[in-house]
Design a protein around this motif. Sequence first.
Motif, PDB file in Angstrom:
ATOM      1  N   ALA A  86      43.735  28.449  31.387  1.00 14.71           N
ATOM      2  CA  ALA A  86      42.405  27.365  31.351  1.00 14.71           C
ATOM      3  C   ALA A  86      41.011  27.862  31.404  1.00 14.71           C
ATOM      4  N   VAL A  87      41.357  29.665  31.425  1.00 10.29           N
ATOM      5  CA  VAL A  87      40.510  30.282  30.855  1.00 10.29           C
ATOM      6  C   VAL A  87      40.112  30.721  29.797  1.00 10.29           C
ATOM      7  N   ASN A  88      41.258  30.273  28.714  1.00  9.93           N
ATOM      8  CA  ASN A  88      41.128  30.660  26.883  1.00  9.93           C
ATOM      9  C   ASN A  88      41.507  29.537  26.935  1.00  9.93           C
ATOM     10  N   ALA A  89      41.450  28.482  27.704  1.00  7.87           N
ATOM     11  CA  ALA A  89      41.038  26.389  26.841  1.00  7.87           C
ATOM     12  C   ALA A  89      39.590  26.502  26.664  1.00  7.87           C
ATOM     13  N   PHE A  90      38.967  26.788  28.236  1.00  8.66           N
ATOM     14  CA  PHE A  90      37.661  26.346  27.994  1.00  8.66           C
ATOM     15  C   PHE A  90      36.968  26.976  27.455  1.00  8.66           C
ATOM     16  N   GLN A  91      35.443  26.551  26.391  1.00 15.10           N
ATOM     17  CA  GLN A  91      35.226  27.442  25.172  1.00 15.10           C
ATOM     18  C   GLN A  91      34.236  27.154  25.337  1.00 15.10           C
ATOM     19  N   GLY A  92      33.002  26.273  26.422  1.00 13.13           N
ATOM     20  CA  GLY A  92      30.858  25.893  26.538  1.00 13.13           C
ATOM     21  C   GLY A  92      30.534  27.325  26.736  1.00 13.13           C
ATOM     22  N   ASP A  93      29.525  27.663  26.910  1.00 12.88           N
ATOM     23  CA  ASP A  93      28.879  28.376  26.389  1.00 12.88           C
ATOM     24  C   ASP A  93      28.994  29.846  28.110  1.00 12.88           C
ATOM     25  N   VAL A  94      29.654  29.062  28.911  1.00 17.11           N
ATOM     26  CA  VAL A  94      29.978  30.215  29.607  1.00 17.11           C
ATOM     27  C   VAL A  94      31.027  30.744  29.334  1.00 17.11           C
ATOM     28  N   TYR A  95      31.436  30.179  29.091  1.00 13.37           N
ATOM     29  CA  TYR A  95      32.811  31.183  28.345  1.00 13.37           C
ATOM     30  C   TYR A  95      32.193  31.950  27.511  1.00 13.37           C
ATOM     31  N   VAL A  96      31.905  31.743  26.600  1.00 11.90           N
ATOM     32  CA  VAL A  96      30.954  32.512  25.775  1.00 11.90           C
ATOM     33  C   VAL A  96      31.193  33.935  26.208  1.00 11.90           C
ATOM     34  N   GLY A  97      29.998  33.204  27.386  1.00 11.96           N
ATOM     35  CA  GLY A  97      29.960  34.786  27.889  1.00 11.96           C
ATOM     36  C   GLY A  97      30.645  35.747  28.737  1.00 11.96           C
ATOM     37  N   LEU A  98      31.877  34.747  29.371  1.00 11.92           N
ATOM     38  CA  LEU A  98      32.809  35.598  29.336  1.00 11.92           C
ATOM     39  C   LEU A  98      33.565  36.486  28.734  1.00 11.92           C
ATOM     40  N   ASP A  99      33.964  35.629  27.695  1.00 12.02           N
ATOM     41  CA  ASP A  99      34.643  35.948  26.638  1.00 12.02           C
ATOM     42  C   ASP A  99      36.513  36.935  27.289  1.00 12.02           C
ATOM     43  N   ALA A 100      36.988  36.175  27.404  1.00 13.16           N
ATOM     44  CA  ALA A 100      37.930  36.293  28.260  1.00 13.16           C
ATOM     45  C   ALA A 100      38.812  37.025  26.762  1.00 13.16           C
ATOM     46  N   ASP A 101      38.637  36.569  25.519  1.00 17.55           N
ATOM     47  CA  ASP A 101      39.454  37.399  24.661  1.00 17.55           C
ATOM     48  C   ASP A 101      39.541  38.692  24.897  1.00 17.55           C
ATOM     49  N   SER A 102      38.370  39.417  25.398  1.00 21.86           N
ATOM     50  CA  SER A 102      38.172  40.968  25.932  1.00 21.86           C
ATOM     51  C   SER A 102      38.823  41.499  26.670  1.00 21.86           C
ATOM     52  N   PHE A 103      39.384  40.409  27.580  1.00 24.20           N
ATOM     53  CA  PHE A 103      39.865  41.066  28.887  1.00 24.20           C
ATOM     54  C   PHE A 103      40.997  41.905  28.557  1.00 24.20           C
ATOM     55  N   SER A 104      41.358  42.499  29.200  1.00 25.13           N
ATOM     56  CA  SER A 104      42.938  43.793  29.451  1.00 25.13           C
ATOM     57  C   SER A 104      43.660  42.923  30.193  1.00 25.13           C
ATOM     58  N   ASP A 105      45.075  43.240  30.235  1.00 22.41           N
ATOM     59  CA  ASP A 105      46.235  42.652  31.418  1.00 22.41           C
ATOM     60  C   ASP A 105      46.058  42.652  32.753  1.00 22.41           C
ATOM     61  N   ASP A 106      45.545  44.163  32.970  1.00 25.60           N
ATOM     62  CA  ASP A 106      44.737  43.964  34.458  1.00 25.60           C
ATOM     63  C   ASP A 106      43.987  43.265  35.273  1.00 25.60           C
ATOM     64  N   GLU A 107      42.324  42.660  34.065  1.00 28.93           N
ATOM     65  CA  GLU A 107      41.312  42.633  33.735  1.00 28.93           C
ATOM     66  C   GLU A 107      41.661  40.820  33.919  1.00 28.93           C
ATOM     67  N   PHE A 108      42.803  40.536  33.282  1.00 25.89           N
ATOM     68  CA  PHE A 108      43.319  38.988  33.758  1.00 25.89           C
ATOM     69  C   PHE A 108      44.038  38.775  35.110  1.00 25.89           C
ATOM     70  N   LEU A 109      44.435  39.521  35.627  1.00 20.56           N
ATOM     71  CA  LEU A 109      45.279  39.097  36.629  1.00 20.56           C
ATOM     72  C   LEU A 109      44.078  39.627  37.986  1.00 20.56           C
ATOM     73  N   TYR A 110      43.270  40.335  37.864  1.00 18.00           N
ATOM     74  CA  TYR A 110      42.001  40.827  39.040  1.00 18.00           C
ATOM     75  C   TYR A 110      41.175  39.071  39.042  1.00 18.00           C
ATOM     76  N   ALA A 111      41.313  38.720  37.742  1.00 19.51           N
ATOM     77  CA  ALA A 111      40.438  37.699  37.709  1.00 19.51           C
ATOM     78  C   ALA A 111      41.453  36.020  38.330  1.00 19.51           C
ATOM     79  N   GLN A 112      42.475  36.855  37.989  1.00 19.70           N
ATOM     80  CA  GLN A 112      42.835  35.447  39.129  1.00 19.70           C
ATOM     81  C   GLN A 112      43.325  35.093  40.563  1.00 19.70           C
ATOM     82  N   MET A 113      43.417  36.704  41.267  1.00 18.26           N
ATOM     83  CA  MET A 113      42.626  36.419  42.455  1.00 18.26           C
ATOM     84  C   MET A 113      41.228  36.317  42.683  1.00 18.26           C
ATOM     85  N   HIS A 114      40.412  36.735  41.762  1.00 17.40           N
ATOM     86  CA  HIS A 114      39.083  36.994  41.924  1.00 17.40           C
ATOM     87  C   HIS A 114      38.199  35.247  41.582  1.00 17.40           C
ATOM     88  N   LEU A 115      38.455  34.627  40.805  1.00 18.74           N
ATOM     89  CA  LEU A 115      38.313  33.736  39.837  1.00 18.74           C
ATOM     90  C   LEU A 115      38.273  32.573  40.048  1.00 18.74           C
TER      91      LEU A 115
END
Length: 256
Positions: free
Chosen positions: A79-108
């Motif tokens: 989901a975090v990579n599928a959505f591409q609206g303005d919020v997700y431009v700011g989020l820029d999940a493509d820049s996440f490290s593996d650890d950041e993806f996993l932290y997001a999984q618990m906290h977002l």
Amino acid sequence: MLTVISPAKKLDFEKPSKAPTYTQPAFLDESEKLIDVMSTQSPADLEKLMHISPALAELNVERVHQWSRPFNKKNAKQAVNAFQGDVYVGLDADSFSDDEFLYAQMHLRILSGLYGVLRPLDLMQPYRLEMGTKLANDGGKNLYEFWGNKITENLNDQLQAIDSKLLLNLASNEYFRSVKRNTLNAEIVTPVFKDWKNDQYKVISFFAKKARGLMTAWVIKNQIKSVDALLGFAADGYQYSAQDSDANTLVFLRKQ
């Protein structure tokens, strides 16, 4: 701290996801019930129901008919990579490290009309079903009635899992209405982003949405856990304004 954001209408199912793994949404049985309801709608029905163009109505009828289980990496995307609206431009999940993806999984968490609640790494198939859509269903006359207490209970479970009593609301009003404030076991803090225009500060939708994504990314990358720490957010020129804020509404101003 648990952060909630809205989904986006704009989707990207072409570009490969950079996420290290994937999970399954919690409410796929409920999603399938909504898909069954949607499958009875003609393009003309969807055009009227969703206030969309004939072309978009045709596209979404096609999406409904192609929706199928089980979800896998061939027919779905995180989901975090599928959505591409303005919020997700700011989020820029493509820049996440593996650890950041996993932290997001618990906290977002991403609130969704079709999926209820999505974790960042949950697979999803393309859809358009906004939370405010008045789609009659077995649960009631709209999606708020369909989801009932399920979304709030899911958020409460995750708040308990991360041992937090703080929910950061970076979702739109339309989506956050699906959360039952009186049964949520957390303090709710809602940031508001305002830009200077025509001699006053005001919320400008495009900038505010991007700022929600920027704050979400900042919270994840810095593992922010308290309201006091949130006040230090200063991406893209925004600054916390104490005089415009209160305990539950944090106002950030930008003058360009």
